[in-house]
Design a protein around this motif. Sequence first.
Motif, short mmCIF file in Angstrom:
data_model
loop_
_atom_site.label_atom_id
_atom_site.label_comp_id
_atom_site.label_asym_id
_atom_site.label_seq_id
_atom_site.Cartn_x
_atom_site.Cartn_y
_atom_site.Cartn_z
N PRO A 196 0.82 -1.22 0.00
CA PRO A 196 0.00 0.00 0.00
C PRO A 196 0.86 1.27 0.00
CG PRO A 196 0.09 -0.93 2.20
CD PRO A 196 0.78 -1.91 1.29
N GLU A 197 0.24 2.36 -0.42
CA GLU A 197 0.91 3.65 -0.38
C GLU A 197 1.19 4.03 1.07
OE1 GLU A 197 -1.66 6.38 -2.29
OE2 GLU A 197 -1.66 5.33 -4.21
N ASN A 198 2.19 4.88 1.25
CA ASN A 198 2.53 5.31 2.60
C ASN A 198 1.37 6.09 3.22
OD1 ASN A 198 5.12 4.22 2.49
ND2 ASN A 198 5.98 6.07 1.56
N VAL A 199 1.12 5.80 4.50
CA VAL A 199 0.11 6.55 5.24
C VAL A 199 0.75 7.84 5.73
CG1 VAL A 199 -1.34 6.57 7.29
CG2 VAL A 199 -1.11 4.46 5.95
N THR A 200 0.18 8.97 5.35
CA THR A 200 0.75 10.27 5.70
C THR A 200 0.23 10.76 7.05
OG1 THR A 200 -1.00 11.54 4.62
CG2 THR A 200 0.86 10.83 3.25
N ASP A 201 0.91 11.75 7.60
CA ASP A 201 0.44 12.37 8.84
C ASP A 201 -0.92 13.00 8.64
OD1 ASP A 201 2.69 11.60 10.23
OD2 ASP A 201 3.75 13.50 9.94
N ALA A 202 -1.16 13.50 7.42
CA ALA A 202 -2.46 14.11 7.12
C ALA A 202 -3.57 13.06 7.18
CB ALA A 202 -2.43 14.77 5.75
N ASP A 203 -3.27 11.86 6.68
CA ASP A 203 -4.24 10.76 6.74
C ASP A 203 -4.57 10.42 8.19
OD1 ASP A 203 -4.28 10.46 3.97
OD2 ASP A 203 -2.61 9.04 3.99
N ILE A 204 -3.52 10.34 8.99
CA ILE A 204 -3.69 9.99 10.41
C ILE A 204 -4.48 11.07 11.13
CG2 ILE A 204 -2.48 9.59 12.58
CD1 ILE A 204 -0.19 8.37 10.92
N GLN A 205 -4.15 12.34 10.85
CA GLN A 205 -4.83 13.48 11.49
C GLN A 205 -6.32 13.48 11.14
OE1 GLN A 205 -3.37 15.75 13.61
NE2 GLN A 205 -5.42 16.57 13.98
N LYS A 206 -6.63 13.22 9.87
CA LYS A 206 -8.03 13.20 9.44
C LYS A 206 -8.80 12.09 10.13
CE LYS A 206 -10.96 12.71 5.34
NZ LYS A 206 -10.98 12.48 3.87
N PHE A 207 -8.19 10.90 10.19
CA PHE A 207 -8.84 9.76 10.85
C PHE A 207 -9.06 10.07 12.33
CE2 PHE A 207 -8.99 5.82 13.17
CZ PHE A 207 -9.71 4.95 12.37
N TYR A 208 -8.04 10.65 12.96
CA TYR A 208 -8.13 10.95 14.39
C TYR A 208 -9.24 11.96 14.68
CZ TYR A 208 -7.03 12.81 19.00
OH TYR A 208 -7.11 13.23 20.31
N GLU A 209 -9.34 12.99 13.84
CA GLU A 209 -10.35 14.03 14.06
C GLU A 209 -11.76 13.44 13.95
OE1 GLU A 209 -9.40 17.06 11.26
OE2 GLU A 209 -7.70 17.83 12.41
N GLU A 210 -11.97 12.55 12.98
CA GLU A 210 -13.27 11.90 12.84
C GLU A 210 -13.57 11.02 14.05
OE1 GLU A 210 -13.03 9.80 9.18
OE2 GLU A 210 -13.20 11.60 7.93
N TYR A 211 -12.53 10.29 14.49
CA TYR A 211 -12.67 9.41 15.65
C TYR A 211 -12.96 10.23 16.91
CZ TYR A 211 -10.90 6.64 19.61
OH TYR A 211 -10.74 6.03 20.81
N GLN A 259 -3.90 0.57 11.21
CA GLN A 259 -5.25 0.33 10.70
C GLN A 259 -5.42 0.88 9.29
OE1 GLN A 259 -8.41 1.31 13.42
NE2 GLN A 259 -9.97 1.37 11.81
N LEU A 260 -4.89 2.08 9.04
CA LEU A 260 -5.00 2.68 7.72
C LEU A 260 -4.18 1.91 6.69
CD1 LEU A 260 -4.90 6.49 8.61
CD2 LEU A 260 -6.86 5.17 7.83
N GLU A 261 -3.02 1.41 7.10
CA GLU A 261 -2.19 0.60 6.20
C GLU A 261 -2.92 -0.67 5.80
OE1 GLU A 261 2.35 1.87 7.59
OE2 GLU A 261 1.37 0.12 8.45
N GLN A 262 -3.53 -1.33 6.79
CA GLN A 262 -4.27 -2.56 6.51
C GLN A 262 -5.47 -2.29 5.62
OE1 GLN A 262 -5.16 -4.00 10.45
NE2 GLN A 262 -3.20 -5.05 10.67
N GLN A 263 -6.12 -1.16 5.85
CA GLN A 263 -7.28 -0.78 5.04
C GLN A 263 -6.87 -0.54 3.59
OE1 GLN A 263 -9.83 2.33 6.72
NE2 GLN A 263 -10.20 3.12 4.67
N LYS A 264 -5.78 0.17 3.39
CA LYS A 264 -5.31 0.44 2.04
C LYS A 264 -4.87 -0.85 1.35
CE LYS A 264 -3.87 5.28 2.36
NZ LYS A 264 -2.80 6.25 2.04
#
Length: 254
Positions: A188-203, A227-232
């Motif tokens: 999978p593509e690298n999970v970015t800090d922006a991806d993590i931040q977006k997921f965290y804010e929703e959570y 989790q995002l890596e596994q999802q991708k």
Amino acid sequence: MKKLMYPFLLVLISAVLAACGADDESKSADKKEEAKTAETEQQDQQKQMEEMQKKMDKQKLEEEKTVAIVNNQEILGREYNSVLTSSQMMYQQMGQDPTTKDAAEKIKKQTLDSLVGQTLLLQEADKKGYKASDEEVKKQLEETKGQFKNDKEFETAMKQAGLNPDSLEKEIANNIKYTKYIEGEIKPENVTDADIQKFYEEYASQGGAEGQEPPKLEEVKPQIKQQLEQQKQQEMLVKHVEDLKKNAKIDIKV
């Protein structure tokens, strides 16, 4: 990631009857009545589970029946039954009846899709030269057996999953080969800090709406990334299987 298609143990519910001392005959009679009621309930539960198992068994196919042919490779009933059993157990774990008409149709489709996808991926793994060594198979077999209290419990689990020692070793070897292929080919593509931040804010917003104090981002960042890596990877795997299907000859026989 694919899980091994063995051992989903049917857990039989049993009542433990504790005999407590009583001060008088009335209390003693009450205790006996409670024990009798618990025993009756246990028998009813056992009967219900046996009836459910009979219904689930009716969904199985003859072991030597050709279920599908994928690029000239036959998928037999025994393989279908093994995946079917896992799917049925998953439905039960979610509190659903796997024997209703709607559920049975869904499970059948899921089972066939899973078998075809796994077969295509294993065929690709063979083409790429991915293998499972005897040592790797032996190690994972011992780890699998270690999940059970004794050999009898392990053998019961294999029987319920429609497996024997030889077919279990084959399944383990396939699982190892499958895992190596996925790890080597589906990156999978690298999970970015922006991806993590977006997921965290929703959570965090969901937790806040429920009046719960969310943990700090630093505390859950590794778990979110994983989790995002596994999802991708799962999304890529689904697309990869669909691409393989386009160039494959698939003949469903059931």
